[in-house]
Design a protein around this motif. Structure first.
Motif, mmCIF file in Angstrom:
data_model
loop_
_atom_site.group_PDB
_atom_site.id
_atom_site.type_symbol
_atom_site.label_atom_id
_atom_site.label_comp_id
_atom_site.label_asym_id
_atom_site.label_seq_id
_atom_site.Cartn_x
_atom_site.Cartn_y
_atom_site.Cartn_z
ATOM 1 N N THR A 99 8.565 12.965 16.931
ATOM 2 C CA THR A 99 7.846 13.146 15.668
ATOM 3 C C THR A 99 6.628 14.038 15.845
ATOM 4 N N GLY A 100 5.954 13.919 16.994
ATOM 5 C CA GLY A 100 4.761 14.722 17.227
ATOM 6 C C GLY A 100 5.043 16.210 17.183
ATOM 7 N N PHE A 123 0.767 14.453 5.761
ATOM 8 C CA PHE A 123 2.201 14.149 5.770
ATOM 9 C C PHE A 123 2.971 15.458 5.722
ATOM 10 N N ARG A 124 3.199 16.029 6.913
ATOM 11 C CA ARG A 124 3.920 17.288 6.991
ATOM 12 C C ARG A 124 5.423 17.037 6.869
ATOM 13 N N THR A 125 6.097 17.883 6.104
ATOM 14 C CA THR A 125 7.526 17.722 5.882
ATOM 15 C C THR A 125 8.286 17.997 7.177
ATOM 16 N N ARG A 126 9.113 17.068 7.564
ATOM 17 C CA ARG A 126 9.927 17.257 8.774
ATOM 18 C C ARG A 126 11.000 18.307 8.499
ATOM 19 N N LEU A 158 -1.928 13.902 14.327
ATOM 20 C CA LEU A 158 -0.926 12.871 14.069
ATOM 21 C C LEU A 158 0.229 12.915 15.067
ATOM 22 N N HIS A 159 0.528 11.776 15.660
ATOM 23 C CA HIS A 159 1.683 11.575 16.553
ATOM 24 C C HIS A 159 1.602 12.394 17.836
ATOM 25 N N GLN A 183 5.460 17.281 13.591
ATOM 26 C CA GLN A 183 4.215 17.223 12.835
ATOM 27 C C GLN A 183 3.253 18.344 13.210
ATOM 28 N N GLY A 215 3.492 23.254 5.656
ATOM 29 C CA GLY A 215 4.137 22.065 6.173
ATOM 30 C C GLY A 215 5.587 21.975 5.743
#
Length: 423
Positions: A282-283, A195-198, A315-316, A286, A217
């Protein structure tokens, strides 16, 4: 290659002994909730017992926010349970293997190293705890020593700092060299979770360079802003080399926003068109920490060995980008001292690695594949051997079979409909 193997037993969902060989690229796969994450995070747990002076064998508070309790690490969550951890090093002087059993003492609200073993070349030292209420609150506890010298079989008083013992007298002089080697040779551990911080819409320029080995992240945008203002954008230039061809017509860019800065994507054809990364796919957000990390290591290669743990790097991302991500890691292990322990669900990622082996671009000895599955006694990590042609000696049943099964079901459904229409 300093850390060459790690061992866990009675740890999390692994009741049986598991040995994980560490190669430049070590990849762990398996179904959800079978123990993959627990296994790849094990080096982080072990690191809390190597580079600290805590009286606790494992200082889990070093893992950051909301660390697990020790009982959470014990298979079955037994309050009076224990775990065994092991580390094997390819040290310059001689190979070393350290193994320790950590026992939870619920009534003392602490843990004790109940058995400790060090193998160095042809010799070995061991310590077995002599359980005694008299030393419940002290830093030193009695152990039975086994090893070379006149103290073999004798009781000695031992103080532990993490997983490393300190013993008064000449014996400690002999152990001091091995302690120093273990602390020196144990890889610096990095961790990038799933779960990388956006990135935020804007960020401020930090007074000093953001730490490379923190939460990349979370700090990716800060690193890019600092690079743009203070270092001429060389980091951004390198990242744009990575993404060229995967984001056609776009490049990463940092722009001033009032008293702050924003990270986004700029069109190569319409230079006035700029999209904040918060509004991009999102990709992209991430994968950004992965790209930042690889660019930093390539521009300023680490001087000491690094083991980077990455959970679900794909992810994504579109499958084609997942394959290119595998190539990015292959470049990293060739150009830097960074090694990777990766948990993945991506068949495309794995197929690209096997393809590179078959092409001769990745030697199979530099790759280790493991599949985590369950049997009647808990989870087990099954080693998958890869030959020079990219063939594997084992492939788990039912994993990555979805494409075939869906295509087969689609074909059968089409045939049924055709038969119905013909009738």
């Amino acid at each position: 290659m300093p850390l060459t193997r790690l061992t866990v037993e009675n740890y999390r969902c692994f009741s049986q002994r598991q040995d994980l060989e560490i190669r430049p690229l070590t990849v762990v796969l398996g179904k959800n909730n079978f123990g993959k994450s627990a296994l790849v995070r094990a080096p982080r747990v072990m690191s809390t017992g190597i580079r600290n002076d805590s009286p606790l064998p494992l200082d889990l508070s070093l893992l950051g926010e909301e660390p697990p309790d020790f009982v959470d690490l014990v298979h079955g969550h037994l309050e009076h349970g224990n775990i065994t951890v092991g580390l094997e090093f390819a040290a310059d002087i001689q190979p070393l293997r350290l193994e320790a059993t950590v026992q939870n003492i619920d009534e003392w609200h602490t843990q004790v190293v109940s058995r400790w073993l060090l193998e160095a070349g042809d010799g070995s030292f061991s310590l077995d705890w002599l359980d005694s209420e008299d030393h419940a609150d002290g830093d030193e506890r009695p152990y039975r020593f086994a090893g070379p010298g006149p103290l073999n079989g004798e009781q000695v008083m031992v103080r532990f700092e993490g997983l490393l013992p300190f013993i008064s007298g000449q014996l400690d002089v002999e152990l001091m060299l091995f302690r120093d080697i273990i602390r020196l040779e144990f890889d610096q551990i990095r961790y990038l979770g799933p779960f990388r911080t956006r990135p935020g819409r804007t960020g401020r320029l930090s007074a000093k360079p953001p730490g490379r080995d923190g939460d990349i992240g979370r700090d990716a945008a800060s690193l890019l802003i600092y690079d743009h203002v203070r270092r001429g954008g060389r980091l951004i230039t390198k990242i744009n080399e990575y993404i060229d061809g995967h984001l056609p017509g776009w490049e990463l860019d940092v722009v001033p926003k009032y008293s702050a800065y924003a990270v986004g994507l700029r069109s190569k054809t319409e230079r006035t068109l700029w999209v904040n990364l918060t509004d991009a796919g999102t990709g992209v957000a991430q994968v950004l920490p992965i790209l930042v990390g690889r660019a930093l290591d390539e521009l300023d290669p680490p001087k000491r060995p690094i083991l980077e743990i990455v959970e679900e790097p794909e992810l994504h991302l579109h499958p084609s980008a997942q394959a290119e991500l595998a190539d990015l890691y292959l470049v990293a292990i060739e150009r830097t001292k960074v090694r990777f322990l990766i948990e993945t669900h991506s068949e495309t990622f794995l197929l690209r690695l096997r393809r590179r082996v078959a092409e001769g671009r990745l030697h199979p000895d530099r790759l280790a594949l493991y599949f985590v599955e369950k049997n009647g006694k808990g989870a087990v990590a099954h080693r998958i051997a890869v030959d020079p042609l990219g063939n594997v000696d084992y492939w788990p049943q039912g994993v990555f079979a979805e494409d075939f099964e869906e295509t087969r079901a689609l074909t059968l459904a089409q045939l049924d409909r055709q038969d119905d229409n013909a009738g």
